[in-house]
Design a protein around this motif. Structure first.
Motif, short mmCIF file in Angstrom:
data_model
loop_
_atom_site.label_atom_id
_atom_site.label_comp_id
_atom_site.label_asym_id
_atom_site.label_seq_id
_atom_site.Cartn_x
_atom_site.Cartn_y
_atom_site.Cartn_z
N GLY A 222 7.72 9.79 8.66
CA GLY A 222 7.10 9.05 7.56
C GLY A 222 8.13 8.36 6.70
N ILE A 223 9.21 9.09 6.36
CA ILE A 223 10.27 8.49 5.54
C ILE A 223 10.93 7.33 6.30
CG2 ILE A 223 12.53 8.92 4.51
CD1 ILE A 223 11.57 11.79 3.96
N SER A 224 11.21 7.56 7.58
CA SER A 224 11.85 6.53 8.39
C SER A 224 10.98 5.28 8.50
CB SER A 224 12.15 7.08 9.78
OG SER A 224 12.68 6.06 10.62
N MET A 225 9.70 5.46 8.81
CA MET A 225 8.79 4.33 8.96
C MET A 225 8.61 3.58 7.64
SD MET A 225 7.51 3.59 12.00
CE MET A 225 5.86 2.91 11.71
N GLY A 226 8.51 4.35 6.55
CA GLY A 226 8.32 3.73 5.25
C GLY A 226 9.48 2.83 4.87
N PHE A 227 10.70 3.34 5.01
CA PHE A 227 11.88 2.55 4.67
C PHE A 227 12.05 1.37 5.63
CE2 PHE A 227 13.25 6.12 2.03
CZ PHE A 227 13.80 5.44 0.96
N THR A 228 11.75 1.59 6.90
CA THR A 228 11.88 0.51 7.87
C THR A 228 10.92 -0.63 7.56
OG1 THR A 228 12.56 2.05 9.61
CG2 THR A 228 11.72 -0.09 10.32
N GLU A 229 9.68 -0.29 7.26
CA GLU A 229 8.68 -1.31 6.93
C GLU A 229 9.06 -2.05 5.66
OE1 GLU A 229 5.75 -3.88 7.04
OE2 GLU A 229 5.97 -2.37 8.63
N ALA A 230 9.50 -1.33 4.64
CA ALA A 230 9.84 -1.96 3.37
C ALA A 230 11.05 -2.88 3.49
CB ALA A 230 10.10 -0.89 2.31
N ARG A 240 2.99 -11.25 3.81
CA ARG A 240 2.49 -9.91 4.10
C ARG A 240 2.39 -9.03 2.85
NH1 ARG A 240 5.81 -6.94 7.95
NH2 ARG A 240 3.94 -5.68 8.29
N GLY A 241 2.73 -9.57 1.71
CA GLY A 241 2.58 -8.80 0.48
C GLY A 241 3.80 -7.98 0.14
N SER A 242 3.66 -7.15 -0.89
CA SER A 242 4.76 -6.37 -1.42
C SER A 242 5.34 -5.42 -0.38
CB SER A 242 4.27 -5.54 -2.62
OG SER A 242 5.19 -4.53 -2.96
N PRO A 243 6.67 -5.43 -0.19
CA PRO A 243 7.28 -4.50 0.77
C PRO A 243 7.11 -3.04 0.34
CG PRO A 243 8.97 -5.65 -0.51
CD PRO A 243 7.67 -6.32 -0.81
N ILE A 244 7.03 -2.80 -0.98
CA ILE A 244 6.84 -1.42 -1.46
C ILE A 244 5.47 -0.90 -1.05
CG2 ILE A 244 6.66 0.03 -3.52
CD1 ILE A 244 8.71 -1.77 -4.86
N LYS A 245 4.45 -1.73 -1.22
CA LYS A 245 3.10 -1.32 -0.81
C LYS A 245 3.05 -1.07 0.70
CE LYS A 245 0.93 -4.24 -4.33
NZ LYS A 245 0.06 -5.42 -4.55
N ARG A 246 3.63 -1.98 1.46
CA ARG A 246 3.62 -1.81 2.92
C ARG A 246 4.39 -0.57 3.32
NH1 ARG A 246 5.94 -6.79 3.09
NH2 ARG A 246 7.41 -5.94 4.63
N GLY A 247 5.51 -0.32 2.64
CA GLY A 247 6.31 0.87 2.95
C GLY A 247 5.54 2.15 2.68
N PHE A 248 4.84 2.19 1.54
CA PHE A 248 4.04 3.37 1.22
C PHE A 248 2.92 3.55 2.24
CE2 PHE A 248 5.81 3.46 -3.14
CZ PHE A 248 6.05 4.82 -3.23
N ALA A 249 2.23 2.45 2.58
CA ALA A 249 1.13 2.54 3.55
C ALA A 249 1.62 3.07 4.88
CB ALA A 249 0.47 1.17 3.72
N SER A 250 2.72 2.52 5.36
CA SER A 250 3.25 2.93 6.65
C SER A 250 3.77 4.37 6.61
CB SER A 250 4.38 1.98 7.08
OG SER A 250 4.91 2.35 8.32
#
Length: 324
Positions: A222-230, A240-250
């Motif tokens: 989860g941590i890895s995917m979140g940071f990678t997405e953000a 695609r919108g805010s990288p923080i939102k996408r990172g949290f979602a992922s």
């Protein structure tokens, strides 16, 4: 507690203070509408134009109230705001509604006018002073007029084609910001953690050890995917919108996907825990297929085949490695 004790009751305000409170409230509402307009202008210009018009309408009413105060009480307006008065309706900060959908923002604006009208009507019933009652009634009528103005502005700026275009844009942004990263995270968490969890389970047949491995794999993924997405896309060019939102979602969905079949290993009995985990995996994979079909327009059986096949291969690899 100290702050609440220092607030004035509405019934204790003088007529001058009521007018001053109305003036400051109109100023606040006009600023809120301007903030809405600025935040929506780039993506929803027609709705932004509605809020520009509503802000101008609030300015007009504010000026009328200022003229009334100057005529009755003079040029010096007392400093009193809604947070100084107990029971007075509150306004949500603009940053709190920033992440809401466009329809929710429109509804928030309608509620603002409705709250103000209802408050003034209720307040007018609690006073016996004729002049104050008339003043409060006039303010209630002005707030009702704001609602009519908003409807007129919406008819002027928000045609059916414009509304449809804005709603389509909002839906696309929702998909790109929340659904797509969340779905990728859920797939990664559900599928990639199958091998380490079931390999550990069949290698040790120790439910607590399996749970700890599953927990670590899920949180780590989860941590890895979140940071990678953000970090992969700031959203400025891709939309695609805010990288923080996408990172949290992922990140959150990745963790949830892995924890789904790790949590059953809190059950002490190995085979009960493993069978429960099998069922959870089946539910997870079908949920992924449903989301793909519902939001990404992927044919359901095609999505189910891809997800189930991939999950089955990873699961089989984990079992074979653990059993060997």
């Amino acid at each position: 507690m100290r702050f609440s004790l220092n607030r004035r009751r509405f019934s204790d305000l003088s007529e001058q203070e009521i007018v001053a409170l109305a003036i400051s409230s109109e100023e606040d509402d006009a600023q809120i509408y301007r903030n809405y307009a600025e935040r929506l202008r780039a993506e929803f210009p027609a709705t932004a134009a509605i809020f520009d018009g509503m802000a101008a309408e609030e300015d007009t009413h504010r000026q009328r109230l200022v003229d009334l105060h100057r005529e009755r009480f003079g040029d010096v307006i007392p400093l009193i705001r809604r947070e100084h008065v107990a029971g007075y309706y509150a306004r949500r900060p603009v940053w709190l509604i920033e992440n809401l959908g466009i329809e929710r923002i429109r509804a928030e604006a309608e509620a603002m006018e409705r709250d103000a009208e209802q408050f003034y009507l209720a307040a007018s019933k609690r006073t016996t002073d004729a002049a104050t009652r008339k003043l409060l009634g006039d303010l209630a009528a002005a707030e009702a007029g704001h609602q009519e103005t908003a409807e007129a502005l919406e008819q002027e700026h928000l045609t059916d084609d414009t509304r449809s275009s804005e709603e389509e844009h909002a839906h696309r942004k929702f998909l790109l910001t929340w659904v797509q990263p969340g779905l990728a995270g859920l797939m990664d968490g559900s599928v990639s953690t199958l091998a380490p969890i079931f390999a550990t389970a069949f290698a040790t047949q120790d439910t607590w050890t399996t749970f700890l491995v599953g927990l670590a794999a899920s949180v780590g993924a989860g941590i890895s995917m979140g940071f990678t997405e953000a970090a992969s896309d700031d959203g400025q060019l891709s939309g695609r919108g805010s990288p923080i939102k996408r990172g949290f979602a992922s990140g959150i969905m990745t963790t949830i996907g892995g924890l789904g079949h790790a949590l059953p290993y809190l059950i002490p009995d190995f085979w009960t825990a493993t069978i429960t985990a099998f069922v959870v995996v089946f539910i997870e994979l079908w949920a992924i297929a449903w989301i793909q079909n519902r939001y990404m327009d992927t044919p359901f059986f095609r999505a189910a085949f891809q997800v189930v096949l991939g999950g089955a291969l990873v699961f089989a690899a984990g079992v074979l490695i653990g059993s060997g």
